[in-house]
Design a protein around this motif. Structure first.
Motif, PDB file in Angstrom:
ATOM      1  N   ILE A 112      13.191 -40.005 -22.530  1.00 56.33           N
ATOM      2  CA  ILE A 112      14.418 -39.374 -23.343  1.00 56.33           C
ATOM      3  C   ILE A 112      15.342 -39.240 -22.083  1.00 56.33           C
ATOM      4  O   ILE A 112      15.109 -38.793 -20.990  1.00 56.33           O
ATOM      5  CB  ILE A 112      13.814 -37.973 -23.680  1.00 56.33           C
ATOM      6  N   ARG A 113      16.636 -39.775 -22.423  1.00 57.17           N
ATOM      7  CA  ARG A 113      17.454 -39.773 -21.266  1.00 57.17           C
ATOM      8  C   ARG A 113      18.393 -38.444 -21.348  1.00 57.17           C
ATOM      9  O   ARG A 113      18.793 -37.776 -22.469  1.00 57.17           O
ATOM     10  CB  ARG A 113      18.553 -41.055 -21.888  1.00 57.17           C
ATOM     11  N   VAL A 114      18.234 -37.932 -20.370  1.00 57.24           N
ATOM     12  CA  VAL A 114      18.714 -36.429 -20.227  1.00 57.24           C
ATOM     13  C   VAL A 114      19.851 -36.271 -19.107  1.00 57.24           C
ATOM     14  O   VAL A 114      19.901 -36.980 -17.902  1.00 57.24           O
ATOM     15  CB  VAL A 114      17.824 -35.550 -19.801  1.00 57.24           C
ATOM     16  N   LEU A 115      20.725 -35.642 -19.719  1.00 58.38           N
ATOM     17  CA  LEU A 115      22.162 -35.079 -18.776  1.00 58.38           C
ATOM     18  C   LEU A 115      21.857 -33.553 -18.434  1.00 58.38           C
ATOM     19  O   LEU A 115      21.698 -32.931 -19.175  1.00 58.38           O
ATOM     20  CB  LEU A 115      23.440 -35.228 -19.465  1.00 58.38           C
ATOM     21  N   VAL A 116      21.732 -33.496 -17.094  1.00 58.87           N
ATOM     22  CA  VAL A 116      21.540 -31.872 -16.669  1.00 58.87           C
ATOM     23  C   VAL A 116      22.976 -31.502 -16.114  1.00 58.87           C
ATOM     24  O   VAL A 116      23.315 -31.937 -15.064  1.00 58.87           O
ATOM     25  CB  VAL A 116      20.345 -32.042 -15.434  1.00 58.87           C
ATOM     26  N   ALA A 117      23.245 -30.264 -16.808  1.00 58.03           N
ATOM     27  CA  ALA A 117      24.644 -29.929 -16.358  1.00 58.03           C
ATOM     28  C   ALA A 117      24.125 -28.154 -15.788  1.00 58.03           C
ATOM     29  O   ALA A 117      23.664 -27.395 -16.346  1.00 58.03           O
ATOM     30  CB  ALA A 117      25.285 -29.457 -17.626  1.00 58.03           C
ATOM     31  N   GLY A 118      24.768 -28.274 -14.817  1.00 62.61           N
ATOM     32  CA  GLY A 118      24.729 -27.002 -13.633  1.00 62.61           C
ATOM     33  C   GLY A 118      23.521 -27.108 -12.891  1.00 62.61           C
ATOM     34  O   GLY A 118      22.395 -27.376 -13.147  1.00 62.61           O
ATOM     35  N   LEU A 119      23.874 -27.021 -11.404  1.00 57.72           N
ATOM     36  CA  LEU A 119      22.727 -27.211 -10.469  1.00 57.72           C
ATOM     37  C   LEU A 119      22.697 -25.907  -9.464  1.00 57.72           C
ATOM     38  O   LEU A 119      22.554 -26.107  -8.157  1.00 57.72           O
ATOM     39  CB  LEU A 119      23.295 -28.623  -9.420  1.00 57.72           C
ATOM     40  N   GLY A 120      22.572 -24.808 -10.208  1.00 57.62           N
ATOM     41  CA  GLY A 120      22.102 -23.694  -9.359  1.00 57.62           C
ATOM     42  C   GLY A 120      20.710 -23.864  -9.387  1.00 57.62           C
ATOM     43  O   GLY A 120      19.909 -24.550  -9.686  1.00 57.62           O
ATOM     44  N   ASN A 121      19.978 -22.430  -9.013  1.00 54.74           N
ATOM     45  CA  ASN A 121      18.540 -22.444  -8.745  1.00 54.74           C
ATOM     46  C   ASN A 121      17.882 -22.988 -10.143  1.00 54.74           C
ATOM     47  O   ASN A 121      16.904 -23.726  -9.992  1.00 54.74           O
ATOM     48  CB  ASN A 121      18.066 -20.908  -8.740  1.00 54.74           C
ATOM     49  N   MET A 122      18.300 -22.647 -11.269  1.00 56.99           N
ATOM     50  CA  MET A 122      17.467 -22.846 -12.478  1.00 56.99           C
ATOM     51  C   MET A 122      17.683 -24.482 -12.928  1.00 56.99           C
ATOM     52  O   MET A 122      16.777 -24.984 -13.065  1.00 56.99           O
ATOM     53  CB  MET A 122      17.807 -22.148 -13.781  1.00 56.99           C
ATOM     54  N   GLY A 123      18.993 -24.891 -12.555  1.00 60.39           N
ATOM     55  CA  GLY A 123      19.260 -26.067 -12.855  1.00 60.39           C
ATOM     56  C   GLY A 123      18.707 -27.545 -12.050  1.00 60.39           C
ATOM     57  O   GLY A 123      18.039 -28.479 -12.565  1.00 60.39           O
ATOM     58  N   ARG A 124      18.574 -26.887 -10.748  1.00 61.29           N
ATOM     59  CA  ARG A 124      17.979 -27.868  -9.811  1.00 61.29           C
ATOM     60  C   ARG A 124      16.407 -27.821 -10.189  1.00 61.29           C
ATOM     61  O   ARG A 124      15.612 -28.891 -10.048  1.00 61.29           O
ATOM     62  CB  ARG A 124      18.107 -27.160  -8.608  1.00 61.29           C
TER      63      ARG A 124
END
Length: 353
Positions: A7-19
Motif C-alpha cells: 500500500i503506497r502511503v504518504l505521511v504528512a507531519g513529522l513530529g513525534n507521532m508522524g516519525r
C-alpha cells in the motif's frame, strides 16, 4: 488492489507521532512510503532520510497519488486533509484528535463513508494488550462506574516547546483527553449526558485564551461518573501524575504506576506495570473474602511497538475490509465530550449533550 502489492502511503507531519508512524510503515512490508510531508526539514531517523520531504500536502497528494494518507499534522488541518484524501480515493489514518470541532469530525466520517474508504483514528491505547485487559476487567465489574483518570506532564526544554506548539490549536484536556474518555466509553457503553470543565492558564508563554491545566467531569446515562485531568508545563507537579482507576459496586481495577516513572517519558504514558483488581465482596465477618490480585504486565510494547501495532491494524482494515463504523462513531463521541469540556472551561457552564 492485489493483497501482495504494498500500500503506497504518504505521511504528512513529522513530529513525534508522524516519525513513529513513518518508521512503522518503513518496517512493514505491506506498505511503501511514497513521500513525506513537512513544512520544514527536521532531523530524521536514519531509516527515513532517503525519503523525499514535500512542503505541501495537497500538492504531494495530487502528484504522488498514494493509496493511503497518514495525517499527523496539527489538529486544525486534520479534517481538511482527510477529506481531500478521501476525495482523491485514498484510505486515511489520522492522529487524534480527529478534528477540532464535532462538525468537522462528522464531516470526515461522512467523507469516508461516501468514498467507501477506510478511516482509522490514532487511538493508540486500543492496540495495547494491557489496556485491553484493564477494560475487560472493568466491564466484568459492571456499572455504574466511577472513572478517575489523569495524565499530567512536567515538561521542559524540547518537550515544553512541543506542548506550546500543540496548544496553538488544542488544549491538553482535548489532545490527551480523547484517549482516556474513549476508555471510559468502551467500559460503560452508556451515552454521556453532561460534561463540566475547568481550566487555568499557568504560563505567560501561551496565548491569553489558552490554558495548560484542565479538568473535566462527565456524567453518563447509566449513572456512571468520571473525571480526567491534564496539565502540561514546567510548573506541573509529578505527584500522582498518572492515575487510571475504575470503581464499581463490585470493586475496582487500577493501574499501579512504577514510582520512579517520569511524567514526560512518552513510554510512561502507555506502560501499565501492574493492573490491580480489588473485589468488594465480604464474608460473614465483614472482612474481604479475597486479597487484591496484581496482574503484572511483563513484556509490554513500548511507544514504537504500539505505533507498529496501530499500522498493522490499518493494514488489516484495508486488506480484510474491516467494519470501522463503531471505531469512527467512538472517535466522534469521545471528541464530543472533550470539546464540550473545553466549551465548559470557557463559558463556566456545564454542557448538556
Amino acid at each position: 488492489m492485489s493483497p501482495e502489492k504494498p500500500i503506497r502511503v504518504l505521511v504528512a507531519g513529522l513530529g513525534n507521532m508522524g516519525r513513529s508512524h513513518a518508521l512503522a510503515y518503513h518496517d512493514n512490508p505491506g506498505f511503501e512510503i511514497v513521500g513525506l510531508v513537512n513544512r520544514s526539514t527536521p532531523k530524521l531517523e536514519p531509516e527515513l532520510q532517503a525519503y523525499t520531504i514535500h512542503p505541501d500536502f495537497l500538492t504531494a497528494l495530487a502528484e504522488l497519488k498514494p493509496d493511503l494518507c497518514s495525517i499527523n499534522t496539527y489538529s486544525d488541518s486534520h479534517a481538511d486533509y482527510a477529506v481531500a484524501a478521501f476525495e482523491a480515493g485514498c484510505d486515511v489514518f489520522v492522529e487524534k484528535p480527529l478534528a477540532t470541532t464535532v462538525a468537522d469530525a462528522e464531516r470526515v466520517v461522512a467523507a469516508a463513508k461516501k468514498a467507501g474508504r477506510k478511516l482509522v483514528i490514532g487511538y493508540i491505547l486500543r492496540h495495547h494488550p494491557s489496556w485491553t485487559k484493564l477494560i475487560e476487567e472493568a466491564r466484568k465489574l459492571g456499572p455504574p462506574y466511577v472513572f478517575r483518570m489523569n495524565l499530567n506532564q512536567q515538561s521542559s526544554g524540547p518537550t515544553w516547546a512541543t506542548h506550546k506548539s500543540l496548544m496553538q490549536t488544542t488544549s491538553p484536556i482535548v489532545d490527551c483527553g480523547v484517549h482516556y474518555v474513549d476508555v471510559m466509553c468502551q467500559i460503560t457503553d452508556a451515552r454521556a449526558v453532561e460534561v463540566r470543565g475547568m481550566g487555568l492558564r499557568l504560563s505567560d508563554e501561551i496565548a491569553a485564551d489558552m490554558y495548560n491545566y484542565g479538568q473535566l467531569q462527565v456524567l453518563f446515562e447509566d449513572g456512571s461518573v468520571g473525571w480526567y485531568e491534564a496539565g502540561w508545563g514546567p510548573m506541573i507537579s509529578e505527584t500522582a501524575f498518572f492515575v487510571k482507576d475504575v470503581m464499581s459496586p463490585k470493586g475496582a481495577v487500577s493501574i499501579v504506576m512504577d514510582p520512579n516513572a517520569k511524567s514526560d517519558d512518552i513510554d510512561t504514558h502507555t506502560k501499565t506495570s501492574v493492573i490491580r483488581l480489588h473485589t468488594a465482596e465480604t464474608g460473614p465477618d465483614g472482612k474481604f473474602i479475597r486479597p487484591d490480585q496484581d496482574m503484572r504486565m511483563t513484556g509490554e510494547p513500548g511507544h514504537q511497538a504500539l505505533c507498529d501495532l496501530e499500522q498493522a491494524f490499518m493494514l488489516r482494515a484495508i486488506r480484510e475490509d474491516l467494519d470501522l463504523n463503531r471505531h469512527m462513531a467512538d472517535a466522534v463521541a469521545s471528541l464530543r465530550i472533550c470539546l464540550a469540556a473545553d466549551e465548559s472551561v470557557r463559558t463556566g457552564q456545564p454542557v448538556r449533550l
